[in-house]
Design a protein around this motif. Structure first.
Motif, short mmCIF file in Angstrom:
data_model
loop_
_atom_site.label_atom_id
_atom_site.label_comp_id
_atom_site.label_asym_id
_atom_site.label_seq_id
_atom_site.Cartn_x
_atom_site.Cartn_y
_atom_site.Cartn_z
N GLY A 1 0.78 -1.23 0.00
CA GLY A 1 0.00 0.00 0.00
C GLY A 1 0.81 1.27 0.00
O GLY A 1 0.22 2.36 0.03
N LEU A 2 2.14 1.18 -0.05
CA LEU A 2 2.97 2.38 -0.08
C LEU A 2 3.00 2.95 -1.49
O LEU A 2 3.10 2.22 -2.48
N HIS A 3 2.97 4.26 -1.59
CA HIS A 3 3.00 4.93 -2.90
C HIS A 3 4.45 5.18 -3.29
O HIS A 3 5.17 5.91 -2.62
N ARG A 4 4.85 4.57 -4.39
CA ARG A 4 6.22 4.72 -4.91
C ARG A 4 6.23 5.30 -6.31
O ARG A 4 7.30 5.43 -6.90
N ARG A 5 5.07 5.60 -6.84
CA ARG A 5 4.96 6.10 -8.22
C ARG A 5 4.27 7.45 -8.21
O ARG A 5 3.45 7.76 -7.35
N SER A 6 4.60 8.27 -9.19
CA SER A 6 4.03 9.61 -9.28
C SER A 6 2.59 9.62 -9.77
O SER A 6 1.88 10.60 -9.57
N GLY A 7 2.19 8.54 -10.43
CA GLY A 7 0.83 8.49 -10.97
C GLY A 7 0.70 9.06 -12.36
O GLY A 7 -0.40 9.22 -12.87
N SER A 8 1.84 9.37 -13.00
CA SER A 8 1.83 9.88 -14.38
C SER A 8 3.21 9.64 -14.98
O SER A 8 4.13 9.20 -14.28
N PRO A 9 3.42 9.93 -16.27
CA PRO A 9 4.74 9.76 -16.85
C PRO A 9 5.81 10.68 -16.26
O PRO A 9 7.01 10.40 -16.35
N GLY A 10 5.39 11.78 -15.66
CA GLY A 10 6.35 12.69 -15.08
C GLY A 10 6.90 12.18 -13.76
O GLY A 10 6.34 11.29 -13.12
N VAL A 11 8.02 12.75 -13.33
CA VAL A 11 8.61 12.38 -12.04
C VAL A 11 8.13 13.36 -10.98
O VAL A 11 7.72 14.49 -11.29
N ALA A 12 8.15 12.90 -9.72
CA ALA A 12 7.76 13.74 -8.59
C ALA A 12 8.98 13.98 -7.70
O ALA A 12 9.67 13.03 -7.32
N LEU A 13 9.23 15.23 -7.39
CA LEU A 13 10.30 15.59 -6.46
C LEU A 13 9.73 15.74 -5.06
O LEU A 13 8.69 16.37 -4.86
N THR A 14 10.41 15.14 -4.10
CA THR A 14 10.00 15.27 -2.70
C THR A 14 11.20 15.70 -1.87
O THR A 14 12.32 15.22 -2.08
N LYS B 1 12.98 18.00 -15.70
CA LYS B 1 11.83 18.59 -16.38
C LYS B 1 11.91 18.34 -17.88
O LYS B 1 10.90 18.02 -18.52
N ARG B 2 13.11 18.48 -18.43
CA ARG B 2 13.28 18.28 -19.87
C ARG B 2 13.08 16.82 -20.27
O ARG B 2 12.44 16.52 -21.28
N ARG B 3 13.60 15.90 -19.48
CA ARG B 3 13.56 14.48 -19.84
C ARG B 3 12.20 13.83 -19.57
O ARG B 3 11.72 13.01 -20.37
N TYR B 4 11.57 14.15 -18.43
CA TYR B 4 10.35 13.44 -18.04
C TYR B 4 9.17 14.36 -17.76
O TYR B 4 8.01 13.95 -17.84
N GLY B 5 9.48 15.59 -17.38
CA GLY B 5 8.45 16.46 -16.80
C GLY B 5 8.38 16.24 -15.30
O GLY B 5 8.56 15.11 -14.80
N ILE B 6 8.18 17.31 -14.55
CA ILE B 6 8.04 17.23 -13.08
C ILE B 6 6.61 17.59 -12.74
O ILE B 6 6.12 18.66 -13.13
N ILE B 7 5.93 16.67 -12.01
CA ILE B 7 4.49 16.84 -11.81
C ILE B 7 4.15 16.77 -10.31
O ILE B 7 4.96 16.35 -9.48
N ARG B 8 2.95 17.18 -10.01
CA ARG B 8 2.43 16.99 -8.64
C ARG B 8 2.03 15.54 -8.45
O ARG B 8 1.55 14.87 -9.38
N LEU B 9 2.18 15.06 -7.26
CA LEU B 9 1.78 13.69 -6.97
C LEU B 9 0.25 13.55 -7.08
O LEU B 9 -0.49 14.48 -6.80
N ARG B 10 -0.16 12.36 -7.48
CA ARG B 10 -1.60 12.07 -7.57
C ARG B 10 -1.97 10.95 -6.62
O ARG B 10 -1.16 10.13 -6.29
#
Length: 263
Positions: free
Chosen positions: A71-84, A254-263
């Motif tokens: 149940g742990l969230h390890r994915r951003s939920g989209s093709p972009g990466v998430a920074l924490t 940002k250029r390679r994957y895009g940086i997105i908000r977590l979902r």
């Protein structure tokens, strides 16, 4: 009385008057040299023995599970990466990260320690004002929090939420991240009850160990892919190398994957 007897009596009377009748001292001399009597020795009272109070026994902690719970969230939920960014806010480094994110027109998730949020409420408010997400990261970064009683886990998370909301009253706190990633099922239960989603990561460049910026960059670039959740730190020690690494990583990711908000 015979003349001989009278003579002896007279001699005795003279000797008695002159004090030459014996080796003893006269009363006056005896008074001039009083006898010294020994002063009584006070009885020494025994010293009380020091008492040593044993410290209370430490509460026994539950053992950690052999593997991380589901149940742990390890994915951003989209093709972009998430920074924490963990362990803040910090007045030295959090403003630097905010400036870099602002320049790149991207947002991140800030996992806030309750004590730090209480000390720097203005930074919490700035994080929210600039559109970033909030994550509860425990009150004092207790890596053993998940092993403690359920009531203690709940009190810790609630206290942290209160400190964050004191700085940003209406800001949603979406996530909870266990310090050190030492998750337990009990922690997930409490987080769910409080409406917090358990946030883990998929990329850990170990910047908490203060490696050079080049090594942080290499680790992130080699391990990142679409949907990665990247763990970084903006507090908890000297983060100079992390700041330097992010100056390159943020525009590159940002250029390679895009940086997105977590979902």
């Amino acid at each position: 009385m015979r003349p001989r007897t009278v003579l002896v009596f007279a001699l005795g009377l003279v000797l008695l008057v002159t004090g030459c009748g014996g080796p003893g001292k006269t009363p006056e001399k005896a008074a001039a040299q009083p006898s010294v009597s020994a002063a009584p020795t006070p009885s020494a009272s025994p010293k009380p023995k020091p008492t040593h109070t044993a410290p209370p026994p430490k509460p026994k902690l539950r053992p950690l599970p052999k593997k991380l719970p589901a149940g742990l969230h390890r994915r951003s939920g989209s093709p972009g990466v998430a920074l924490t960014f963990d362990d803040g806010p910090d007045p030295r480094y959090t403003p630097q990260i905010l400036a870099q994110l602002r320049a790149a027109h991207v947002t991140a998730t800030f996992c806030l320690v309750g004590k730090q949020a209480k000390r720097h409420p203005e930074l919490v408010a700035q994080i929210v004002r600039e559109g970033h997400q909030l994550c509860n990261h425990s009150w004092r970064h207790d890596v053993d929090l998940g092993r403690r009683p359920l009531a203690e886990i709940r009190a810790d998370l609630e206290r942290t939420n209160r400190a964050i909301h004191a700085a940003a009253p209406n800001a949603p706190i979406t996530w909870f991240r266990q310090p050190g990633g030492r998750w337990t099922a009990e922690e997930l239960t409490v987080a769910k009850q409080l409406g917090l989603r358990p946030l883990h990561w998929s990329v850990d460049p170990q910047d908490w160990d203060h490696p050079p910026a080049k090594k942080i960059i290499k680790r992130v670039e080699s391990a990142s892919h679409h949907g990665s959740v990247i763990l970084m730190h903006d507090a908890g020690g000297d983060r100079t190398q992390t700041m330097a690494a992010c100056r390159r990583l943020i525009p590159d990711l940002k250029r390679r994957y895009g940086i997105i908000r977590l979902r």
